[in-house]
Design a protein around this motif. Structure first.
Motif, PDB file in Angstrom:
ATOM      1  N   GLN A  33       0.824  -1.207   0.000  1.00 60.13           N
ATOM      2  CA  GLN A  33       0.000   0.000   0.000  1.00 60.13           C
ATOM      3  C   GLN A  33       0.855   1.252   0.000  1.00 60.13           C
ATOM      4  O   GLN A  33       0.492   2.278  -0.572  1.00 60.13           O
ATOM      5  N   GLY A  34       2.045   1.129   0.630  1.00 59.37           N
ATOM      6  CA  GLY A  34       2.934   2.281   0.710  1.00 59.37           C
ATOM      7  C   GLY A  34       3.495   2.703  -0.633  1.00 59.37           C
ATOM      8  O   GLY A  34       3.809   3.873  -0.833  1.00 59.37           O
ATOM      9  N   CYS A  35       3.648   1.751  -1.572  1.00 58.13           N
ATOM     10  CA  CYS A  35       4.229   2.098  -2.873  1.00 58.13           C
ATOM     11  C   CYS A  35       3.195   2.106  -3.989  1.00 58.13           C
ATOM     12  O   CYS A  35       3.454   2.645  -5.062  1.00 58.13           O
ATOM     13  N   CYS A  36       2.029   1.504  -3.754  1.00 63.85           N
ATOM     14  CA  CYS A  36       0.980   1.432  -4.775  1.00 63.85           C
ATOM     15  C   CYS A  36      -0.349   1.813  -4.135  1.00 63.85           C
ATOM     16  O   CYS A  36      -1.122   0.944  -3.711  1.00 63.85           O
ATOM     17  N   ALA A  37      -0.622   3.109  -4.061  1.00 61.12           N
ATOM     18  CA  ALA A  37      -1.815   3.587  -3.364  1.00 61.12           C
ATOM     19  C   ALA A  37      -3.104   3.213  -4.078  1.00 61.12           C
ATOM     20  O   ALA A  37      -4.193   3.361  -3.515  1.00 61.12           O
ATOM     21  N   PHE A  38      -2.997   2.711  -5.311  1.00 59.55           N
ATOM     22  CA  PHE A  38      -4.199   2.343  -6.053  1.00 59.55           C
ATOM     23  C   PHE A  38      -4.704   0.958  -5.676  1.00 59.55           C
ATOM     24  O   PHE A  38      -5.764   0.536  -6.138  1.00 59.55           O
ATOM     25  N   PHE A  39      -3.974   0.222  -4.844  1.00 58.10           N
ATOM     26  CA  PHE A  39      -4.450  -1.056  -4.321  1.00 58.10           C
ATOM     27  C   PHE A  39      -5.221  -0.820  -3.027  1.00 58.10           C
ATOM     28  O   PHE A  39      -4.862   0.040  -2.215  1.00 58.10           O
ATOM     29  N   ASP A  40      -6.276  -1.609  -2.815  1.00 61.10           N
ATOM     30  CA  ASP A  40      -7.057  -1.558  -1.582  1.00 61.10           C
ATOM     31  C   ASP A  40      -6.997  -2.940  -0.946  1.00 61.10           C
ATOM     32  O   ASP A  40      -7.365  -3.938  -1.579  1.00 61.10           O
ATOM     33  N   PHE A  41      -6.516  -3.011   0.290  1.00 66.29           N
ATOM     34  CA  PHE A  41      -6.356  -4.283   0.994  1.00 66.29           C
ATOM     35  C   PHE A  41      -7.266  -4.330   2.221  1.00 66.29           C
ATOM     36  O   PHE A  41      -7.320  -3.371   2.992  1.00 66.29           O
ATOM     37  N   THR A  42      -7.965  -5.438   2.391  1.00 66.06           N
ATOM     38  CA  THR A  42      -8.756  -5.668   3.596  1.00 66.06           C
ATOM     39  C   THR A  42      -8.486  -7.083   4.084  1.00 66.06           C
ATOM     40  O   THR A  42      -8.599  -8.049   3.316  1.00 66.06           O
ATOM     41  N   LEU A  43      -8.109  -7.197   5.337  1.00 62.30           N
ATOM     42  CA  LEU A  43      -7.789  -8.492   5.941  1.00 62.30           C
ATOM     43  C   LEU A  43      -8.884  -8.865   6.925  1.00 62.30           C
ATOM     44  O   LEU A  43      -9.238  -8.078   7.795  1.00 62.30           O
ATOM     45  N   HIS A  44      -9.444 -10.064   6.766  1.00 60.03           N
ATOM     46  CA  HIS A  44     -10.469 -10.573   7.666  1.00 60.03           C
ATOM     47  C   HIS A  44      -9.885 -11.764   8.433  1.00 60.03           C
ATOM     48  O   HIS A  44      -9.427 -12.734   7.831  1.00 60.03           O
ATOM     49  N   LEU A  45      -9.909 -11.653   9.740  1.00 61.79           N
ATOM     50  CA  LEU A  45      -9.362 -12.718  10.587  1.00 61.79           C
ATOM     51  C   LEU A  45     -10.421 -13.197  11.566  1.00 61.79           C
ATOM     52  O   LEU A  45     -11.016 -12.408  12.298  1.00 61.79           O
ATOM     53  N   THR A  46     -10.678 -14.499  11.559  1.00 65.56           N
ATOM     54  CA  THR A  46     -11.519 -15.133  12.562  1.00 65.56           C
ATOM     55  C   THR A  46     -10.726 -16.291  13.134  1.00 65.56           C
ATOM     56  O   THR A  46      -9.660 -16.649  12.605  1.00 65.56           O
ATOM     57  N   PRO A  47     -11.188 -16.909  14.205  1.00 67.02           N
ATOM     58  CA  PRO A  47     -10.441 -18.040  14.754  1.00 67.02           C
ATOM     59  C   PRO A  47     -10.262 -19.195  13.774  1.00 67.02           C
ATOM     60  O   PRO A  47      -9.373 -20.025  13.946  1.00 67.02           O
ATOM     61  N   THR A  48     -11.101 -19.273  12.747  1.00 67.61           N
ATOM     62  CA  THR A  48     -11.032 -20.406  11.818  1.00 67.61           C
ATOM     63  C   THR A  48     -10.716 -20.004  10.383  1.00 67.61           C
ATOM     64  O   THR A  48     -10.625 -20.867   9.515  1.00 67.61           O
ATOM     65  N   ALA A  49     -10.580 -18.727  10.104  1.00 66.10           N
ATOM     66  CA  ALA A  49     -10.374 -18.305   8.720  1.00 66.10           C
ATOM     67  C   ALA A  49      -9.515 -17.048   8.642  1.00 66.10           C
ATOM     68  O   ALA A  49      -9.542 -16.208   9.541  1.00 66.10           O
ATOM     69  N   LEU A  50      -8.773 -16.954   7.556  1.00 59.12           N
ATOM     70  CA  LEU A  50      -7.959 -15.778   7.255  1.00 59.12           C
ATOM     71  C   LEU A  50      -8.177 -15.451   5.784  1.00 59.12           C
ATOM     72  O   LEU A  50      -7.880 -16.278   4.918  1.00 59.12           O
TER      73      LEU A  50
END
Length: 257
Positions: free
Chosen positions: A218-235
């Protein structure tokens, strides 16, 4: 008066020609045309690009930069500073909020790690073994949005960011290799609007690796959007990009099917 063709301006400024075209389309960098249709830029284009690059480093949106450029054309530095002050103050507030979110996420991961570091029960996993209740995880996913947050009037700034990466040469090759190694650990993938969703095994160490690499990108390519979803059983990692960056998304994560 000195003038430049697009290749000459790209060499002089260090800004790729693709980005110069994008800036022209976005109304940030005016260009004249020769009778044969070649773009021509004046000497002021070099300073204009320096200002745009500086504003981008502050995390300002294209519309904000466009307004600042209009004020700058008036030739009064005090007016530019007066416009920049509230914008920079807003970025400070947003950055502090993002830091708080990442610290909360880090604390959650630390709790999961501490729980999983304890002795495991004999036999197979069960409801109380700790694998599904590690770290007293809250109900539902823990969503960490790694792209800069903006006000409602500037929603989804990644859609308006220049489609250009600040990395080059060996750095770009190394980053691409890091993504390829990470993607190889994914257990599945699916196409989503504007991007792709990757499914990884749940785990604190892998979640930290995914988050760190996404934040670096994200620091070098601001046109990317990242979202991380973490649960006890899934990433899960969701990566989105503007349509014009679909090729770069495919290069980074592989083509979607």
């Amino acid at each position: 008066m000195t003038s430049y063709r697009i290749s000459q301006l790209a060499e002089r400024s260090g800004v790729p020609a693709t980005t110069l075209r994008f800036y022209e389309d976005a109304g940030l960098l005016p260009a004249d045309r020769t009778p044969s249709g070649y773009r021509m830029y004046g000497e002021d284009a070099v300073e204009r690009l320096a200002f745009i690059s500086s504003a981008k480093l502050l995390g300002l949106a294209l519309e904000e930069i466009r307004v600042l450029l209009d004020v700058r054309e008036e030739g009064v530095c005090a007016s530019v500073r007066a416009r920049m002050l509230p914008l920079v103050a807003g970025r400070i507030t947003e950055t502090d909020g993002r830091i708080a979110e990442l610290r909360a996420f880090s604390a959650h991961l630390a709790g999961v790690h501490a729980e999983l570091s304890g002795p495991a029960p004999a036999g197979a996993c069960g409801p109380d073994c700790g694998c599904t209740t590690a770290g007293a995880a809250p109900a539902g996913p823990v969503a960490i949005t790694l792209s800069p947050t903006r006000s409602a009037s500037a929603a989804e700034p990644w859609r308006h960011a220049p489609v250009a990466c600040t990395l080059g040469g060996a750095e770009l090759g190394e980053r691409t290799e890091q993504w390829q190694q990470l993607v190889s650990k994914a257990e599945g993938r699916e196409q989503i609007p504007d991007g792709v969703r990757l499914f990884f095994p749940a785990g604190a160490e892998l979640a930290s690796e995914v988050a760190a690499l996404a934040a670096a990108e994200q620091g070098c390519c601001a046109f990317f959007d990242f979202t991380l979803h973490l649960t006890p059983t899934a990433l899960q990692l969701e990566v989105r990009a503007p349509e014009s960056a679909a090729g770069m998304l495919a290069d980074l994560l592989g083509a979607t099917t």
